[in-house]
Design a protein around this motif. Structure first.
Motif, PDB file in Angstrom:
ATOM      1  N   ILE A  84       0.849  -1.200   0.000  1.00 22.01           N
ATOM      2  CA  ILE A  84       0.000   0.000   0.000  1.00 22.01           C
ATOM      3  C   ILE A  84       0.886   1.253   0.000  1.00 22.01           C
ATOM      4  CG2 ILE A  84      -1.804   1.258   1.240  1.00 22.01           C
ATOM      5  CD1 ILE A  84      -2.680  -1.439   2.427  1.00 22.01           C
ATOM      6  N   MET A  85       1.948   1.204   0.802  1.00 14.12           N
ATOM      7  CA  MET A  85       2.878   2.337   0.830  1.00 14.12           C
ATOM      8  C   MET A  85       3.509   2.557  -0.546  1.00 14.12           C
ATOM      9  SD  MET A  85       4.803   1.989   4.493  1.00 14.12           S
ATOM     10  CE  MET A  85       3.945   2.022   6.074  1.00 14.12           C
ATOM     11  N   VAL A  86       3.852   1.472  -1.223  1.00 17.42           N
ATOM     12  CA  VAL A  86       4.433   1.605  -2.567  1.00 17.42           C
ATOM     13  C   VAL A  86       3.411   2.262  -3.502  1.00 17.42           C
ATOM     14  CG1 VAL A  86       5.258   0.327  -4.597  1.00 17.42           C
ATOM     15  CG2 VAL A  86       6.017  -0.348  -2.306  1.00 17.42           C
ATOM     16  N   GLY A  87       2.150   1.860  -3.384  1.00 16.48           N
ATOM     17  CA  GLY A  87       1.108   2.451  -4.230  1.00 16.48           C
ATOM     18  C   GLY A  87       0.992   3.953  -4.015  1.00 16.48           C
ATOM     19  N   VAL A  88       1.043   4.390  -2.767  1.00 17.39           N
ATOM     20  CA  VAL A  88       0.938   5.822  -2.475  1.00 17.39           C
ATOM     21  C   VAL A  88       2.183   6.548  -3.014  1.00 17.39           C
ATOM     22  CG1 VAL A  88       0.741   7.570  -0.681  1.00 17.39           C
ATOM     23  CG2 VAL A  88      -0.478   5.396  -0.416  1.00 17.39           C
ATOM     24  N   ALA A  89       3.352   5.947  -2.807  1.00 17.66           N
ATOM     25  CA  ALA A  89       4.583   6.587  -3.308  1.00 17.66           C
ATOM     26  C   ALA A  89       4.513   6.729  -4.829  1.00 17.66           C
ATOM     27  CB  ALA A  89       5.809   5.769  -2.891  1.00 17.66           C
ATOM     28  N   ARG A  90       3.911   5.743  -5.500  1.00 10.54           N
ATOM     29  CA  ARG A  90       3.783   5.842  -6.976  1.00 10.54           C
ATOM     30  C   ARG A  90       2.869   6.992  -7.366  1.00 10.54           C
ATOM     31  NH1 ARG A  90       4.065  -0.485  -8.032  1.00 10.54           N
ATOM     32  NH2 ARG A  90       6.289  -0.526  -8.555  1.00 10.54           N
ATOM     33  N   ASP A  91       1.856   7.252  -6.565  1.00 12.16           N
ATOM     34  CA  ASP A  91       0.999   8.415  -6.842  1.00 12.16           C
ATOM     35  C   ASP A  91       1.801   9.705  -6.741  1.00 12.16           C
ATOM     36  OD1 ASP A  91      -1.086   6.690  -7.137  1.00 12.16           O
ATOM     37  OD2 ASP A  91      -2.178   7.313  -5.337  1.00 12.16           O
ATOM     38  N   LEU A  92       2.694   9.755  -5.762  1.00  9.30           N
ATOM     39  CA  LEU A  92       3.560  10.939  -5.631  1.00  9.30           C
ATOM     40  C   LEU A  92       4.454  11.072  -6.866  1.00  9.30           C
ATOM     41  CD1 LEU A  92       4.841  13.185  -3.617  1.00  9.30           C
ATOM     42  CD2 LEU A  92       6.659  11.489  -3.368  1.00  9.30           C
ATOM     43  N   LEU A 130      24.026  13.712  -1.225  1.00  7.98           N
ATOM     44  CA  LEU A 130      23.072  13.365  -2.276  1.00  7.98           C
ATOM     45  C   LEU A 130      23.655  12.294  -3.200  1.00  7.98           C
ATOM     46  CD1 LEU A 130      20.333  13.917  -3.571  1.00  7.98           C
ATOM     47  CD2 LEU A 130      21.379  15.771  -4.878  1.00  7.98           C
ATOM     48  N   ALA A 131      24.924  12.471  -3.564  1.00  2.00           N
ATOM     49  CA  ALA A 131      25.561  11.492  -4.460  1.00  2.00           C
ATOM     50  C   ALA A 131      25.619  10.126  -3.784  1.00  2.00           C
ATOM     51  CB  ALA A 131      26.964  11.969  -4.824  1.00  2.00           C
ATOM     52  N   ARG A 132      25.938  10.115  -2.500  1.00  6.47           N
ATOM     53  CA  ARG A 132      26.026   8.847  -1.795  1.00  6.47           C
ATOM     54  C   ARG A 132      24.650   8.182  -1.676  1.00  6.47           C
ATOM     55  NH1 ARG A 132      29.175   7.661   3.873  1.00  6.47           N
ATOM     56  NH2 ARG A 132      28.635   5.449   3.873  1.00  6.47           N
ATOM     57  N   ALA A 133      23.631   9.004  -1.409  1.00  4.53           N
ATOM     58  CA  ALA A 133      22.273   8.466  -1.306  1.00  4.53           C
ATOM     59  C   ALA A 133      21.827   7.898  -2.650  1.00  4.53           C
ATOM     60  CB  ALA A 133      21.315   9.569  -0.839  1.00  4.53           C
ATOM     61  N   GLN A 134      22.146   8.615  -3.742  1.00  3.02           N
ATOM     62  CA  GLN A 134      21.712   8.117  -5.050  1.00  3.02           C
ATOM     63  C   GLN A 134      22.493   6.872  -5.468  1.00  3.02           C
ATOM     64  OE1 GLN A 134      21.348  11.893  -7.183  1.00  3.02           O
ATOM     65  NE2 GLN A 134      19.135  11.543  -7.335  1.00  3.02           N
ATOM     66  N   ALA A 135      23.757   6.811  -5.069  1.00  2.00           N
ATOM     67  CA  ALA A 135      24.524   5.590  -5.358  1.00  2.00           C
ATOM     68  C   ALA A 135      23.885   4.400  -4.631  1.00  2.00           C
ATOM     69  CB  ALA A 135      25.977   5.769  -4.917  1.00  2.00           C
ATOM     70  N   GLU A 136      23.407   4.641  -3.421  1.00  2.00           N
ATOM     71  CA  GLU A 136      22.788   3.541  -2.672  1.00  2.00           C
ATOM     72  C   GLU A 136      21.503   3.050  -3.346  1.00  2.00           C
ATOM     73  OE1 GLU A 136      22.572   2.710   1.867  1.00  2.00           O
ATOM     74  OE2 GLU A 136      20.841   3.957   1.411  1.00  2.00           O
ATOM     75  N   VAL A 137      20.621   3.969  -3.719  1.00  2.00           N
ATOM     76  CA  VAL A 137      19.366   3.514  -4.346  1.00  2.00           C
ATOM     77  C   VAL A 137      19.639   2.863  -5.695  1.00  2.00           C
ATOM     78  CG1 VAL A 137      17.789   5.058  -3.120  1.00  2.00           C
ATOM     79  CG2 VAL A 137      18.820   5.846  -5.256  1.00  2.00           C
ATOM     80  N   ASP A 138      20.647   3.350  -6.410  1.00  2.00           N
ATOM     81  CA  ASP A 138      20.973   2.723  -7.694  1.00  2.00           C
ATOM     82  C   ASP A 138      21.515   1.313  -7.490  1.00  2.00           C
ATOM     83  OD1 ASP A 138      20.118   5.014  -8.882  1.00  2.00           O
ATOM     84  OD2 ASP A 138      22.116   5.768  -9.419  1.00  2.00           O
ATOM     85  N   ALA A 139      22.276   1.126  -6.401  1.00  2.62           N
ATOM     86  CA  ALA A 139      22.806  -0.206  -6.130  1.00  2.62           C
ATOM     87  C   ALA A 139      21.668  -1.176  -5.813  1.00  2.62           C
ATOM     88  CB  ALA A 139      23.807  -0.151  -4.967  1.00  2.62           C
ATOM     89  N   VAL A 165      11.680   6.091   4.427  1.00  2.00           N
ATOM     90  CA  VAL A 165      12.851   5.613   3.688  1.00  2.00           C
ATOM     91  C   VAL A 165      12.431   5.122   2.298  1.00  2.00           C
ATOM     92  CG1 VAL A 165      14.702   3.894   3.656  1.00  2.00           C
ATOM     93  CG2 VAL A 165      14.177   5.125   5.776  1.00  2.00           C
ATOM     94  N   LEU A 166      11.300   4.440   2.240  1.00  2.00           N
ATOM     95  CA  LEU A 166      10.795   3.968   0.944  1.00  2.00           C
ATOM     96  C   LEU A 166      10.545   5.145  -0.006  1.00  2.00           C
ATOM     97  CD1 LEU A 166       9.474   1.757  -0.916  1.00  2.00           C
ATOM     98  CD2 LEU A 166       7.322   2.250   0.279  1.00  2.00           C
ATOM     99  N   ALA A 167       9.809   6.142   0.469  1.00  2.00           N
ATOM    100  CA  ALA A 167       9.454   7.267  -0.408  1.00  2.00           C
ATOM    101  C   ALA A 167      10.696   8.061  -0.799  1.00  2.00           C
ATOM    102  CB  ALA A 167       8.431   8.174   0.292  1.00  2.00           C
ATOM    103  N   LEU A 168      11.572   8.296   0.150  1.00  2.00           N
ATOM    104  CA  LEU A 168      12.809   9.020  -0.135  1.00  2.00           C
ATOM    105  C   LEU A 168      13.611   8.257  -1.192  1.00  2.00           C
ATOM    106  CD1 LEU A 168      14.270  11.530   0.907  1.00  2.00           C
ATOM    107  CD2 LEU A 168      15.422  10.098   2.590  1.00  2.00           C
ATOM    108  N   GLY A 169      13.692   6.942  -1.017  1.00  2.00           N
ATOM    109  CA  GLY A 169      14.438   6.109  -1.961  1.00  2.00           C
ATOM    110  C   GLY A 169      13.867   6.221  -3.369  1.00  2.00           C
ATOM    111  N   LEU A 170      12.544   6.119  -3.491  1.00  2.00           N
ATOM    112  CA  LEU A 170      11.947   6.144  -4.827  1.00  2.00           C
ATOM    113  C   LEU A 170      12.122   7.512  -5.477  1.00  2.00           C
ATOM    114  CD1 LEU A 170       8.775   3.940  -4.243  1.00  2.00           C
ATOM    115  CD2 LEU A 170      10.965   3.314  -5.291  1.00  2.00           C
ATOM    116  N   VAL A 171      12.030   8.567  -4.684  1.00  2.00           N
ATOM    117  CA  VAL A 171      12.216   9.920  -5.219  1.00  2.00           C
ATOM    118  C   VAL A 171      13.660  10.106  -5.704  1.00  2.00           C
ATOM    119  CG1 VAL A 171      12.432  12.330  -4.491  1.00  2.00           C
ATOM    120  CG2 VAL A 171      10.317  11.067  -4.002  1.00  2.00           C
ATOM    121  N   LEU A 172      14.615   9.678  -4.888  1.00  2.00           N
ATOM    122  CA  LEU A 172      16.023   9.875  -5.261  1.00  2.00           C
ATOM    123  C   LEU A 172      16.415   9.001  -6.449  1.00  2.00           C
ATOM    124  CD1 LEU A 172      17.724  10.052  -1.759  1.00  2.00           C
ATOM    125  CD2 LEU A 172      17.220  11.933  -3.322  1.00  2.00           C
TER     126      LEU A 172
END
Ligand code: MNH
Length: 461
Positions: free
Chosen positions: A120-128, A292-301, A420-427
């Protein structure tokens, strides 16, 4: 409490005391500025009330000792009780409704329960993301706090009660939320030491207040009715548990009035705090290219190079650096900025401050979290403080954004997973450009949030 010998701010005036230095539109940040230099304990005189403020990690450790102290459902809670009654958050310690509601709701906050809310959280994050895709196409800035609050309202309502507010379908604030914000403000202003003056000044808005209460009640009725009409009456979400659980020990159930109060309370407690945490995290990330670069490297990994991803429950636990970013944002700006503790019986705090049973003190978290004896360079944003192994170099009670003891936040894992989920998907999806001229300003209600913070999202791929 015997306040002789406890420092107070300069320029105390007769009758009003220290109140003239507190900005009613920014009570927390103005208080923080005033008492920061007074050391680990200080006192504010507000008319005839003296409020002892504690922010040294060692004194806070004492106040958090459950054998000597307990939650004080004091001034903040009194005003909230006007709209949330005996909810888990606002109920008095000794009221049997606390244990009842706690035991019925606790299974709704386990790790297994979180795994159930995840999709459900993923669904809401997708709406964002859908909303931000549109803004990205138009190269338009988004107001971060507003959109994060859309996300957190939808999340608690859909995951907790199976009810959608359609927050992403409209540009305006939902009437329920507008009413709730006004009632909270009204209740806040009309409680406490200013009450007599304020009630008189606000007599004109008393009618609005009654209308707002009616709006809130109508919405909560809708939420309940939707469930009772549907087939999912016993869904294992918060509402399903409240409607169908019987307390193992006492055989009692929550009554309808209390269930309504719990719904309002979850929407208030679960929404503003988490959206503020997300907004501050995004604010700091846009100020610090390395983070920011470190956070984006993490989500990309974790999620690779495609935008078409299916984030799993366990992926979120792998986002360690993002979690540290959220933890550090909550250190600098604990979005629920204070809690109160009262003495269970006569005691002496810090070996010298006498307290009678019932005497209480306020823990002002933005200052506890910047205690220079614990946090080197305390005003600097540095998620590294929360990476593995760091916490053991600090006293246990130096960081308390979720409160303490049995009355600490029940929604901690819920809020952190969501954030953390929403931040991850945004980044993972966007490059975030903040406008350079922005300087952090804080919006205060009961909570703290960035005010007027915008970013222009741009698709990374
Ligand atoms: Mn939450 C209590 C902070 C997210 C529901 N919450 C508290 C307290 C703090 C707090 C501090 C203790 C207050 C006190 O001692 O007087 N809460 C937060 C923060 C976040 C948060 C900083 C997010 C970040 N809280 C959530 C979410 C929910 C929630 C999400 C619901 C899904 N919180 C509660 C409830 C309580 C509470 C309910 C009261 C628990 C109790 O007294 O038994």
């Amino acid at each position: 409490m015997d306040t002789a010998g406890i420092p107070h701010p300069p320029h105390r005036v007769p009758i009003l005391g220290d109140v003239t230095g507190i900005d009613p539109r920014a009570p927390v940040t103005s208080l923080v500025r005033r008492v920061r230099d007074l050391g680990p304990i200080s006192v504010q005189k507000v008319l005839s009330t003296e409020i002892v403020i504690v922010n040294g990690a060692d004194l806070v450790a004492e106040l958090n000792d459950e054998t000597r102290f307990a939650k004080h459902a004091g001034p903040i809670m009194y005003s909230l009780r006007e709209i949330m009654g005996d909810s888990l958050f606002t109920v008095l310690n000794e009221d049997p409704n606390w244990q009842l509601a706690h035991d019925i709701l606790a299974p709704g906050f386990t790790r297994d329960a979180m795994a159930g809310y995840h999709h459900i959280m993923v669904g809401v994050a997708r709406d964002l993301l859908a909303r931000w895709d549109t803004m990205a196409e138009r190269q338009q800035p988004v107001d971060v706090t507003t959109d994060m609050t859309r996300l957190t309202l939808e999340t608690i309502a859909r995951a907790g009660f199976g009810y959608g507010f359609g927050s992403f379908d409209s540009d305006r604030t939902h009437p329920f939320i507008a009413a709730l914000a006004r009632t909270a403000r009204y209740a806040n202003l009309s409680a406490g030491p200013r009450s007599i003056v304020m009630r008189r000044l606000m007599a004109g808005s008393a009618r609005q207040h009654r209308a707002d209460i009616a709006t809130v009640e109508r919405t909560v009725d809708d939420i309940l009715q939707a469930r009772l009409d549907g087939t999912a009456a016993e869904a294992p979400d918060l509402l399903g548990r409240m409607l169908s659980s019987t307390h193992a020990e006492s055989g009692r159930r929550l009554d309808r009035v209390n269930i309504r109060q719990q719904i309002v309370s979850f929407i208030v407690a679960g929404r503003e705090t988490t959206s503020g945490a997300l907004s501050f995290a995004l604010y700091y990330l846009t100020r610090d290219a390395d983070c920011l670069a470190r956070a984006q490297a993490e989500v990309d990994a974790v999620w690779g190079d495609s935008d078409d991803i299916e984030p799993s429950f366990t992926d979120v636990a792998r986002l360690r650096y993002l979690r540290a970013v959220v933890d550090e944002a909550l250190r600098l700006w604990p979005t629920a900025p204070a809690y109160l503790r009262e003495a269970r019986a006569e005691t002496v705090l810090g070996g010298k401050y006498r307290m009678k049973g019932g005497d209480w003190a306020m823990i002002l978290l933005p200052l506890l979290h910047r205690d220079p004896r614990v946090w080197p360079d305390p005003d600097r944003f540095d998620p590294g403080r929360f990476l593995a192994g760091q916490a053991k170099h600090r006293p246990a009670f130096a960081y308390r954004p979720f409160g303490t003891g049995p009355r600490a936040c029940i929604g901690r894992q819920f809020g952190l997973h969501e954030a953390v989920l929403a931040l991850g998907l945004v980044l993972h999806r966007y490059e975030l450009r903040a406008d350079d001229g922005y300087r952090l300003r804080i919006a205060e209600s009961f909570t703290l949030k960035p005010r007027g913070f915008t970013v222009t999202p741009r698709r990374r791929r």
